[in-house]
Design a protein around this motif. Sequence first.
Motif, PDB file in Angstrom:
ATOM      1  N   UNK A 251       0.788  -1.107  -0.082  1.00  0.00           N
ATOM      2  CA  UNK A 251       0.015  -0.016   0.050  1.00  0.00           C
ATOM      3  C   UNK A 251       0.777   1.112  -0.053  1.00  0.00           C
ATOM      4  N   UNK A 252       1.926   1.099  -0.783  1.00  0.00           N
ATOM      5  CA  UNK A 252       2.900   2.277  -0.752  1.00  0.00           C
ATOM      6  C   UNK A 252       3.601   2.660   0.398  1.00  0.00           C
ATOM      7  N   UNK A 253       3.898   1.415   1.246  1.00  0.00           N
ATOM      8  CA  UNK A 253       4.722   1.533   2.563  1.00  0.00           C
ATOM      9  C   UNK A 253       3.845   1.831   3.665  1.00  0.00           C
ATOM     10  N   UNK A 254       2.489   1.644   3.388  1.00  0.00           N
ATOM     11  CA  UNK A 254       1.439   1.829   4.720  1.00  0.00           C
ATOM     12  C   UNK A 254       0.952   0.513   5.339  1.00  0.00           C
ATOM     13  N   UNK A 255       1.622  -0.298   5.115  1.00  0.00           N
ATOM     14  CA  UNK A 255       1.481  -1.619   5.605  1.00  0.00           C
ATOM     15  C   UNK A 255       1.274  -1.828   7.147  1.00  0.00           C
ATOM     16  N   UNK A 256       2.412  -1.048   7.911  1.00  0.00           N
ATOM     17  CA  UNK A 256       2.430  -1.190   9.362  1.00  0.00           C
ATOM     18  C   UNK A 256       1.554  -0.220   9.951  1.00  0.00           C
ATOM     19  N   UNK A 257       0.764   0.631   9.031  1.00  0.00           N
ATOM     20  CA  UNK A 257      -0.215   1.590   9.752  1.00  0.00           C
ATOM     21  C   UNK A 257      -1.789   1.001   9.837  1.00  0.00           C
TER      22      UNK A 257
ATOM     23  N   UNK B 180      -3.262   4.233   1.172  1.00  0.00           N
ATOM     24  CA  UNK B 180      -3.273   4.144   2.695  1.00  0.00           C
ATOM     25  C   UNK B 180      -3.933   2.662   3.267  1.00  0.00           C
ATOM     26  N   UNK B 181      -4.474   1.874   2.301  1.00  0.00           N
ATOM     27  CA  UNK B 181      -5.131   0.805   2.766  1.00  0.00           C
ATOM     28  C   UNK B 181      -3.915  -0.354   3.034  1.00  0.00           C
ATOM     29  N   UNK B 182      -2.746  -0.142   3.028  1.00  0.00           N
ATOM     30  CA  UNK B 182      -1.586  -1.045   3.394  1.00  0.00           C
ATOM     31  C   UNK B 182      -1.607  -2.457   2.798  1.00  0.00           C
ATOM     32  N   UNK B 183      -2.078  -2.307   1.650  1.00  0.00           N
ATOM     33  CA  UNK B 183      -2.049  -3.522   0.617  1.00  0.00           C
ATOM     34  C   UNK B 183      -3.281  -4.639   0.754  1.00  0.00           C
ATOM     35  N   UNK B 184      -4.133  -3.914   1.801  1.00  0.00           N
ATOM     36  CA  UNK B 184      -4.878  -5.119   2.084  1.00  0.00           C
ATOM     37  C   UNK B 184      -6.070  -5.560   0.905  1.00  0.00           C
ATOM     38  N   UNK B 185      -6.403  -4.457   0.098  1.00  0.00           N
ATOM     39  CA  UNK B 185      -7.344  -4.904  -1.133  1.00  0.00           C
ATOM     40  C   UNK B 185      -6.560  -5.718  -2.076  1.00  0.00           C
ATOM     41  N   UNK B 186      -5.502  -5.306  -2.229  1.00  0.00           N
ATOM     42  CA  UNK B 186      -4.671  -6.226  -3.306  1.00  0.00           C
ATOM     43  C   UNK B 186      -4.417  -7.749  -2.744  1.00  0.00           C
ATOM     44  N   UNK B 187      -4.184  -7.822  -1.356  1.00  0.00           N
ATOM     45  CA  UNK B 187      -4.018  -9.055  -0.964  1.00  0.00           C
ATOM     46  C   UNK B 187      -5.251  -9.933  -1.120  1.00  0.00           C
ATOM     47  N   UNK B 188      -6.357  -9.192  -0.999  1.00  0.00           N
ATOM     48  CA  UNK B 188      -7.735  -9.863  -0.885  1.00  0.00           C
ATOM     49  C   UNK B 188      -7.996 -10.186  -2.290  1.00  0.00           C
ATOM     50  N   UNK B 189      -7.582  -9.636  -3.276  1.00  0.00           N
ATOM     51  CA  UNK B 189      -7.982 -10.091  -4.530  1.00  0.00           C
ATOM     52  C   UNK B 189      -6.934 -10.853  -5.251  1.00  0.00           C
TER      53      UNK B 189
ATOM     54  N   UNK C 283      15.297  -9.403  -2.756  1.00  0.00           N
ATOM     55  CA  UNK C 283      16.050  -8.198  -3.233  1.00  0.00           C
ATOM     56  C   UNK C 283      16.240  -7.127  -2.381  1.00  0.00           C
ATOM     57  N   UNK C 284      15.862  -7.549  -0.929  1.00  0.00           N
ATOM     58  CA  UNK C 284      16.159  -6.817  -0.061  1.00  0.00           C
ATOM     59  C   UNK C 284      15.732  -5.329  -0.031  1.00  0.00           C
ATOM     60  N   UNK C 285      14.254  -5.324  -0.624  1.00  0.00           N
ATOM     61  CA  UNK C 285      13.780  -4.082  -0.601  1.00  0.00           C
ATOM     62  C   UNK C 285      13.480  -3.385   0.632  1.00  0.00           C
ATOM     63  N   UNK C 286      13.523  -2.122   0.601  1.00  0.00           N
ATOM     64  CA  UNK C 286      13.253  -1.401   1.966  1.00  0.00           C
ATOM     65  C   UNK C 286      11.552  -1.144   2.040  1.00  0.00           C
ATOM     66  N   UNK C 287      11.122  -1.691   2.976  1.00  0.00           N
ATOM     67  CA  UNK C 287       9.499  -1.894   2.930  1.00  0.00           C
ATOM     68  C   UNK C 287       9.086  -0.417   3.152  1.00  0.00           C
ATOM     69  N   UNK C 288       9.641   0.692   3.461  1.00  0.00           N
ATOM     70  CA  UNK C 288       9.137   1.910   3.708  1.00  0.00           C
ATOM     71  C   UNK C 288       9.204   2.765   2.725  1.00  0.00           C
TER      72      UNK C 288
ATOM     73  N   UNK D 289      13.690   9.706  -9.897  1.00  0.00           N
ATOM     74  CA  UNK D 289      12.361  10.258  -9.176  1.00  0.00           C
ATOM     75  C   UNK D 289      12.357   9.723  -7.924  1.00  0.00           C
ATOM     76  N   UNK D 290      12.479  10.461  -6.691  1.00  0.00           N
ATOM     77  CA  UNK D 290      12.041  10.168  -5.380  1.00  0.00           C
ATOM     78  C   UNK D 290      10.641   9.855  -5.102  1.00  0.00           C
ATOM     79  N   UNK D 291      10.378   8.340  -5.142  1.00  0.00           N
ATOM     80  CA  UNK D 291       8.753   8.163  -5.114  1.00  0.00           C
ATOM     81  C   UNK D 291       8.433   7.960  -3.846  1.00  0.00           C
ATOM     82  N   UNK D 292       7.287   8.739  -3.660  1.00  0.00           N
ATOM     83  CA  UNK D 292       6.875   8.610  -2.148  1.00  0.00           C
ATOM     84  C   UNK D 292       5.363   7.575  -2.393  1.00  0.00           C
ATOM     85  N   UNK D 293       4.291   7.918  -1.483  1.00  0.00           N
ATOM     86  CA  UNK D 293       3.170   7.309  -1.711  1.00  0.00           C
ATOM     87  C   UNK D 293       2.381   7.746  -2.753  1.00  0.00           C
TER      88      UNK D 293
END
Length: 265
Positions: free
Chosen positions: A146-152, A165-174, A189-194, A208-212
Amino acid sequence: MATRAAQKRLTREYKSITENPPPYITAHPSDSNILEWHYIITGPENTPYHGGQYWGTLIFPNNYPFAPPAIRMHTPSGRFQPSSRLCLSISDFHPRSFNPAWEVSTILIGLLSFMTSDEMTTGSVSATEAERKAYAARSRWWNSTGGGSHKGPATNAGKGNVRAGDGGTKFKAEWPEVDQENWKWMKEHKVDLVTGSKPDAGAASCGPQLGIAAAGSGHQAHAVVDAVIQQRDAGQGWVFRNKLFIFGSLVFFYVLVARLLGEGS
């Protein structure tokens, strides 16, 4: 609620697209609502989207196929505004131009074709090739975290409107199996989860510096400024590292010229 005609038509199309999926495309209806379809487009070779995982939704009207669906792409791509309705001849922006003979596969092939073109419309954005490649590299991370919002705390997304902001919930469900593959890939690949960055990306990258949210022109300008500063610093660094050599060369030429002038006189 879908009419009997829409239910029958979409059931048949699901069977068809499962047995004969178009290249780079997979799709299925939601278990809870056959009018809500989820698709994943895999970025084709020789495009800035190569290797990217682009998730989106088709929200069909209850009188389908006599009216087109609303089309959205949730994964940031540098081509479309995330979760915005897209104005295409195959979308609900143009119901009169929709042909009832077109199927889900036809709609998604049309979306992929438009995505890889340079045409602009409502819901599309401009970005450089480098920016789009950077989005592609972080697409799996964005979908599953969810763009790094999985811990919130997860937020409730509106109909067809999935934000970061959904923390990846909807993607995981589908897409539970795809989500598991994504987490495995991020771990390997040791991706920074934040941030979604990889260790080999480098902290001084000019990309480009990608955020949410989708990166805008401000990020692009910042990258250009960083590049100019790095070039300037690189030049200063060479002079500093070779100052003794430069000084010695000047002395040598000075002595040589003095000797030549002395012998001439």
